[in-house]
Design an enzyme around this catalytic site. Structure first.
Site, PDB file in Angstrom:
ATOM      1  N   SER A   6       0.813  -1.218   0.000  1.00  0.00           N
ATOM      2  CA  SER A   6       0.000   0.000   0.000  1.00  0.00           C
ATOM      3  C   SER A   6       0.845   1.265   0.000  1.00  0.00           C
ATOM      4  O   SER A   6       0.363   2.340  -0.383  1.00  0.00           O
ATOM      5  CB  SER A   6      -0.947   0.008   1.208  1.00  0.00           C
ATOM      6  N   ASP A  49      -3.851  -9.874   4.697  1.00  0.00           N
ATOM      7  CA  ASP A  49      -3.472  -9.461   6.049  1.00  0.00           C
ATOM      8  C   ASP A  49      -2.641 -10.601   6.618  1.00  0.00           C
ATOM      9  O   ASP A  49      -3.128 -11.733   6.719  1.00  0.00           O
ATOM     10  CB  ASP A  49      -4.724  -9.224   6.894  1.00  0.00           C
ATOM     11  N   SER A 127      14.256  -7.322   6.012  1.00  0.00           N
ATOM     12  CA  SER A 127      14.622  -7.200   7.418  1.00  0.00           C
ATOM     13  C   SER A 127      14.913  -5.730   7.736  1.00  0.00           C
ATOM     14  O   SER A 127      14.252  -4.828   7.223  1.00  0.00           O
ATOM     15  CB  SER A 127      15.826  -8.099   7.712  1.00  0.00           C
ATOM     16  N   TYR A 141      10.782  -3.972  18.357  1.00  0.00           N
ATOM     17  CA  TYR A 141      11.069  -4.018  16.921  1.00  0.00           C
ATOM     18  C   TYR A 141      12.384  -4.750  16.679  1.00  0.00           C
ATOM     19  O   TYR A 141      12.464  -5.633  15.806  1.00  0.00           O
ATOM     20  CB  TYR A 141      11.129  -2.607  16.358  1.00  0.00           C
ATOM     21  N   LYS A 145      12.999  -8.266  14.561  1.00  0.00           N
ATOM     22  CA  LYS A 145      13.877  -8.360  13.396  1.00  0.00           C
ATOM     23  C   LYS A 145      15.050  -9.307  13.661  1.00  0.00           C
ATOM     24  O   LYS A 145      15.514  -9.990  12.741  1.00  0.00           O
ATOM     25  CB  LYS A 145      14.373  -6.972  12.986  1.00  0.00           C
TER      26      LYS A 145
END
Length: 274
Positions: A6, A49, A127, A141, A145
């Site tokens: 998007s 999703d 990544s 976060y 990762k």
């Protein structure tokens, strides 16, 4: 098939592959955000999703029905939870892993049987530098990762036995056309109960603002690396793209563990307490 199309890197990657002559299943949670992607005859817009297995399976099936097969999947969808760990709720922590880690796994469970049947395919996972080094205020976060890095590396050994190549594209230093840092700030976890961190949070936010201002790589540049990684036909695993002006990647790769930690802490010396 590319997830998270998007905006930002996902949209740029979908445009890049289409321009290079590929058929693209451009997926996103809200297909109404497809914009100009929907006008390209070689692009199929599909709702996906990563937390909804039904939507993933439907997108995979739609892509195969439209184009005959899938040759590559780019797992790009993700977001960053910003804030003090103490202020991050259990549900926020789980959501970070549900999207950045388990979402990737959900997509791969749907795609890999097809790749195995055709004895070929490429998995490209997007990544982050935060999967190589860590910074304060993005602990969740970074954790997600680091998990993605470890998962992808281990998976690469398994998939190579099936003639499926696995890639990690690692943007670092900030990407100009994404709202990633802005979304982090909007979702920041903080509160009056954590006033002890006040000075620390203020100083770290200033440091992040400088990092945001210094962003030098574009989403299109990252898309180019994603394309090259996916199509180069090699067994190479990691592809870094970005500006390491602060030396975080170099420090992680060249210094001893003690020296690396000391180097990283030196960037936040004002926050250290005796």
């Amino acid at each position: 098939m590319i997830t998270g199309c998007s905006s930002g890197i996902g949209r740029a990657a979908a445009m890049y592959f289409a321009t290079e002559g590929w058929n693209v299943v451009a997926t996103m949670r809200d297909p109404s955000a497809a914009s100009e992607l929907g006008d390209l005859p070689s692009v199929l817009i599909a709702r996906l999703d990563v937390q909804d297995n039904g939507s993933i399976q439907a997108a995979v099936e739609a892509g195969i029905a439209r184009f005959g097969s899938l040759d590559a999947v780019v797992n790009n969808a993700g977001y960053g939870q910003f804030g003090l760990f103490e202020a991050i709720s259990d549900s926020q922590a789980k959501a970070q892993f549900d999207v950045n880690v388990f979402g990737v796994m959900n997509v791969l469970r749907a795609v890999l049987p097809h790749f195995r049947r055709q004895r070929s395919g490429v998995v490209t996972n997007v990544s982050s530098g935060a999967g190589l080094f860590t910074l304060p205020m993005i602990s969740l976060y970074c954790a997600s990762k680091f998990a993605l890095e470890g998962f992808t590396e281990a998976l690469s050994y398994e998939l190579l036995s099936q003639n499926i190549r696995t890639k990690l594209v690692i943007p670092h230093g900030g990407v100009t056309e994404t709202a990633f840092s802005e979304r982090q700030a909007a979702a920041a976890a903080r509160g009056a109960a954590f006033e002890d961190y006040g000075d620390f949070v203020s100083e770290v936010e200033q440091a992040f603002a400088k990092m945001t201002a210094a962003r030098t790589i574009s989403a299109e540049e990252v898309a180019g690396v994603i394309f090259d990684a996916t199509t180069d036909g090699t067994e190479r695993l990691r592809y870094l793209i970005g500006d390491d002006a602060r030396g975080f990647v170099r420090a992680r790769r060249t210094l001893s563990d003690d020296d690396y930690v000391a180097f990283m802490r030196s960037h936040f010396a004002k926050q250290e307490r005796s």
